[in-house]
Design a protein around this motif. Structure first.
Motif, mmCIF file in Angstrom:
data_model
loop_
_atom_site.group_PDB
_atom_site.id
_atom_site.type_symbol
_atom_site.label_atom_id
_atom_site.label_comp_id
_atom_site.label_asym_id
_atom_site.label_seq_id
_atom_site.Cartn_x
_atom_site.Cartn_y
_atom_site.Cartn_z
ATOM 1 N N PHE A 122 105.351 -4.679 -9.387
ATOM 2 C CA PHE A 122 105.833 -3.383 -9.884
ATOM 3 C C PHE A 122 107.344 -3.294 -9.655
ATOM 4 O O PHE A 122 107.787 -2.790 -8.617
ATOM 5 N N PRO A 123 108.173 -3.798 -10.584
ATOM 6 C CA PRO A 123 109.644 -3.728 -10.410
ATOM 7 C C PRO A 123 110.117 -2.275 -10.324
ATOM 8 O O PRO A 123 109.382 -1.339 -10.651
ATOM 9 N N GLU A 124 111.384 -2.107 -9.919
ATOM 10 C CA GLU A 124 111.928 -0.757 -9.711
ATOM 11 C C GLU A 124 111.928 0.072 -10.986
ATOM 12 O O GLU A 124 111.827 1.299 -10.941
ATOM 13 N N ASP A 125 112.020 -0.607 -12.140
ATOM 14 C CA ASP A 125 112.044 0.132 -13.415
ATOM 15 C C ASP A 125 110.667 0.181 -14.082
ATOM 16 O O ASP A 125 110.554 0.506 -15.272
ATOM 17 N N ALA A 126 109.600 -0.150 -13.345
ATOM 18 C CA ALA A 126 108.239 -0.158 -13.912
ATOM 19 C C ALA A 126 107.848 1.243 -14.371
ATOM 20 O O ALA A 126 108.262 2.246 -13.782
ATOM 21 N N MET A 127 107.032 1.261 -15.441
ATOM 22 C CA MET A 127 106.570 2.543 -15.999
ATOM 23 C C MET A 127 105.040 2.582 -15.944
ATOM 24 O O MET A 127 104.373 1.547 -16.000
ATOM 25 N N THR A 128 104.491 3.789 -15.850
ATOM 26 C CA THR A 128 103.026 3.951 -15.887
ATOM 27 C C THR A 128 102.569 3.925 -17.340
ATOM 28 O O THR A 128 103.386 3.927 -18.273
ATOM 29 N N SER A 129 101.246 3.934 -17.535
ATOM 30 C CA SER A 129 100.692 3.898 -18.897
ATOM 31 C C SER A 129 101.091 5.138 -19.699
ATOM 32 O O SER A 129 101.140 5.111 -20.926
ATOM 33 N N SER A 130 101.418 6.241 -18.985
ATOM 34 C CA SER A 130 101.818 7.466 -19.692
ATOM 35 C C SER A 130 103.329 7.521 -19.957
ATOM 36 O O SER A 130 103.832 8.498 -20.507
ATOM 37 N N GLY A 131 104.051 6.471 -19.529
ATOM 38 C CA GLY A 131 105.492 6.410 -19.801
ATOM 39 C C GLY A 131 106.368 6.997 -18.721
ATOM 40 O O GLY A 131 107.588 7.033 -18.851
ATOM 41 N N ALA A 132 105.757 7.439 -17.602
ATOM 42 C CA ALA A 132 106.545 7.996 -16.485
ATOM 43 C C ALA A 132 106.974 6.859 -15.553
ATOM 44 O O ALA A 132 106.320 5.815 -15.498
ATOM 45 N N PRO A 133 108.082 7.030 -14.814
ATOM 46 C CA PRO A 133 108.491 5.984 -13.860
ATOM 47 C C PRO A 133 107.396 5.772 -12.806
ATOM 48 O O PRO A 133 106.888 6.740 -12.236
ATOM 49 N N PHE A 134 107.039 4.499 -12.579
ATOM 50 C CA PHE A 134 105.995 4.192 -11.600
ATOM 51 C C PHE A 134 106.438 4.616 -10.203
ATOM 52 O O PHE A 134 105.667 5.191 -9.442
ATOM 53 N N TRP A 135 107.691 4.320 -9.845
ATOM 54 C CA TRP A 135 108.201 4.620 -8.498
ATOM 55 C C TRP A 135 108.798 6.023 -8.464
ATOM 56 O O TRP A 135 109.971 6.227 -8.205
#
Length: 448
Positions: A122-135
Motif C-alpha cells: 500500500f504505497p503512500e499514494d494508494a487509493m481505496t476502491s471508492s477513490g479515497a486516499p488509502f492512508w
C-alpha cells in the motif's frame, strides 16, 4: 454474594465487554500507543510463552503431538508445527551470541521489513476502491526504522529480548551484557540480510471483510511433511532437552519483561509517528492496572465481612444475604437480595448450574453419547478445557467415537492425567428431541 446451590454463579451476570481495537488495526494500522502495547503484549506471549510451550508439548509426547496435528488437519495445526520447527531449527539458540542475533533479526523483521512490505503493498499514494486516499485518518503512514547501536533505547530492546530468549533456552547470561560497548560490539557482528519485497502478500485492512477461505494447498499433505521434518530435528537435540516458557510478570522490574514490551511498543510507535511512553506508563497500560483508592477498598472489605458473618453462621436463606452496588462519588448505596440459581427442567429431571452429573467407568465417547441419549438428550459437542473432543459437524471426529474419553483428552486437549487423578470433567452441549438447546451440568467421568 455467590453461595453454591443458593445464589446465581459468577458467570450468570457479566460486565459489558471492554472496547477493543479490531485486530487489523492492531497488526497493521495502529494510531495510538494502546494499539502498540496490545500488539507488544501479544508478540511477547507468542514468542516467549506460547511457542516454547508448544515445543515442550511436542518433546514430551512426539507421537501424541503428531497424531493430534494429523487429526486436526487444518491451517492452525500447520502453523503450530511451522512455529515449533522454526524455534528448534532456524531460530535455535545455543550461545548468548545466538540470542543477540535472534533479537537483532527480530528488530529488523518487525520494525523495518514488515513496514517496507506494508508500504510496498500500500504505497503512500494508494487509493481505496471508492477513490479515497488509502492512508487517510485515522491510518498513519509508517516509516521503517534504521537500527543504530548508538540509540540507547534500540540497544536496550536488543539486550532485554536477548536475555529473555536465553532464558527460554536455558543459556547462561554473560557478565558483559550490562556493558553497552560490548553489547554494541555483539550486535554489530550480526549479518542482516537485505529486504526483498514479496508479491501477492494479503494484508487484512477491514475486520468486517475477513472471511474463512479454503487453503490453497492440501493442509494434510503439508502437515505430514512437517511432522517428518520435526521428527528428524528432534533426533539432533540433546536428550531431555526442554524449553522454559516465560509468563508475563509486570511487577518485577529486574526480569526484563516490561523492558521488552515497552521496547516493542515504542519502536512500533516510532514507525507510525506515535508519541512514545516510559516504562511506567507502559506497565500501567499493558498490565491493565486499574487505579483504586483506599476508601473504596475499605468499604468493600467492610461489606464482605458483614456477609461473611452470615456464611460462617450457616443456615441462612438467600433473602438474608445482600448484593451491594456503591459509588462513593455520588454517593449512592444500593443493596438487593441475591438472585437464586435458575432451575432447568427436562422430562422428569431438574437441575441448576451448581449440580454435576457423574459417570463411573472408563467409557468411550460413544458410550457417553448413549448415556445422555437415555436421558432424552442429543449431544452434538463435547469439550475438555479449551479443546473440542467431539463435534457432530466434523466427519473426522466420528473416528474418535470408539476411543476412551480420557484418551481423546490426552491426545487432543493435551490434558496431563497424573496417576492420582480419578476423574475428568467435560462440558457437553445438548439438544432435546425438538432441537432446542438444553444446558446440562458439568459431566464428571470417573475412569479409575
Amino acid at each position: 454474594m455467590v453461595i453454591p446451590h443458593l445464589t446465581e454463579n459468577y458467570g450468570a451476570s457479566r460486565d459489558p465487554p471492554e472496547k477493543q481495537a479490531p485486530m487489523c488495526t492492531v497488526h497493521s494500522f495502529p494510531h495510538n500507543i494502546d494499539h502498540c502495547l496490545t500488539w507488544a503484549r501479544s508478540e511477547f506471549e507468542g514468542l516467549l510463552e506460547k511457542t516454547p510451550t508448544e515445543v515442550n508439548a511436542f518433546l514430551s509426547n512426539p507421537g501424541g503431538y503428531a497424531t493430534a496435528a494429523r487429526t486436526a488437519g487444518d491451517a492452525q495445526a500447520r502453523d503450530q508445527l511451522e512455529r515449533v520447527i522454526e524455534c528448534l531449527e532456524r531460530e535455535k539458540c545455543e550461545t548468548f551470541q545466538d540470542c543477540v542475533t535472534w533479537a537483532r533479526l527480530k528488530f529488523e523483521d518487525y520494525f523495518s521489513n514488515r513496514v517496507k512490505q506494508l508500504t510496498y503493498t500500500f504505497p503512500e499514494d494508494a487509493m481505496t476502491s471508492s477513490g479515497a486516499p488509502f492512508w487517510s485518518a485515522p491510518k498513519r503512514f509508517p516509516r521503517p526504522l534504521e537500527f543504530s547501536t548508538s540509540d540507547p533505547s534500540q540497544l536496550n530492546f536488543i539486550l532485554a529480548a536477548a536475555i529473555l530468549r536465553a532464558e527460554t533456552f536455558g543459556i547462561p547470561i554473560p557478565d558483559w551484557v550490562k556493558n553497552p560497548a560490548k553489547m554494541a560490539e555483539a550486535v554489530d557482528k550480526v549479518i542482516v540480510p537485505d529486504f526483498q519485497p514479496k508479491q501477492g502478500v494479503k494484508i487484512v485492512t477491514d475486520e468486517k471483510a475477513t472471511s474463512l477461505s479454503s487453503a490453497s494447498v492440501d493442509d494434510a499433505a503439508v502437515i505430514e511433511e512437517l511432522i517428518a521434518k520435526l521428527e528428524a530435528i528432534s533426533k539432533t537435540l540433546q536428550p531431555g532437552f526442554q524449553m522454559k516458557p516465560i509468563q508475563f510478570e509486570k511487577d518485577d522490574d529486574t526480569n526484563y519483561h516490561m523492558d521488552v514490551i515497552a521496547g516493542f511498543a515504542n519502536m512500533r510507535a516510532r514507525n507510525y509517528s506515535i508519541p512514545e511512553v516510559d516504562k511506567l506508563k507502559a506497565k500501567f497500560i499493558a498490565g491493565r492496572i486499574i487505579p483504586a483508592i483506599a476508601t473504596s477498598t475499605a468499604m468493600a472489605t467492610g461489606l464482605v465481612c458483614l456477609e461473611l458473618y452470615k456464611v460462617l453462621g450457616g443456615g441462612h436463606k438467600v433473602e438474608d444475604y445482600r448484593n451491594t452496588f456503591a459509588n462513593l462519588a455520588i454517593p449512592l448505596f444500593s443493596m438487593a437480595e441475591p438472585v437464586p440459581p435458575k432451575t432447568i427442567k427436562h422430562q422428569d429431571m431438574a437441575w441448576t448450574v451448581w449440580d454435576r452429573w457423574t459417570i463411573t467407568g472408563n467409557i468411550t465417547l460413544r458410550e457417553l453419547l448413549d448415556w445422555l441419549k437415555e436421558k432424552g438428550l442429543n449431544a452434538y459437542s463435547i469439550s475438555c478445557g479449551t479443546s473440542l473432543l467431539y463435534n457432530s459437524m466434523f466427519p473426522r471426529h466420528k473416528e474418535r467415537l470408539d476411543k476412551k474419553v480420557v484418551d481423546v483428552a490426552r491426545e487432543v486437549a493435551k490434558v496431563e492425567v497424573p496417576p492420582y487423578r480419578r476423574h475428568l470433567d467435560v462440558v457437553v452441549a445438548c439438544e432435546d428431541d425438538d432441537d432446542n438447546d438444553v444446558d446440562i451440568p458439568l459431566v464428571s467421568i470417573y475412569f479409575r
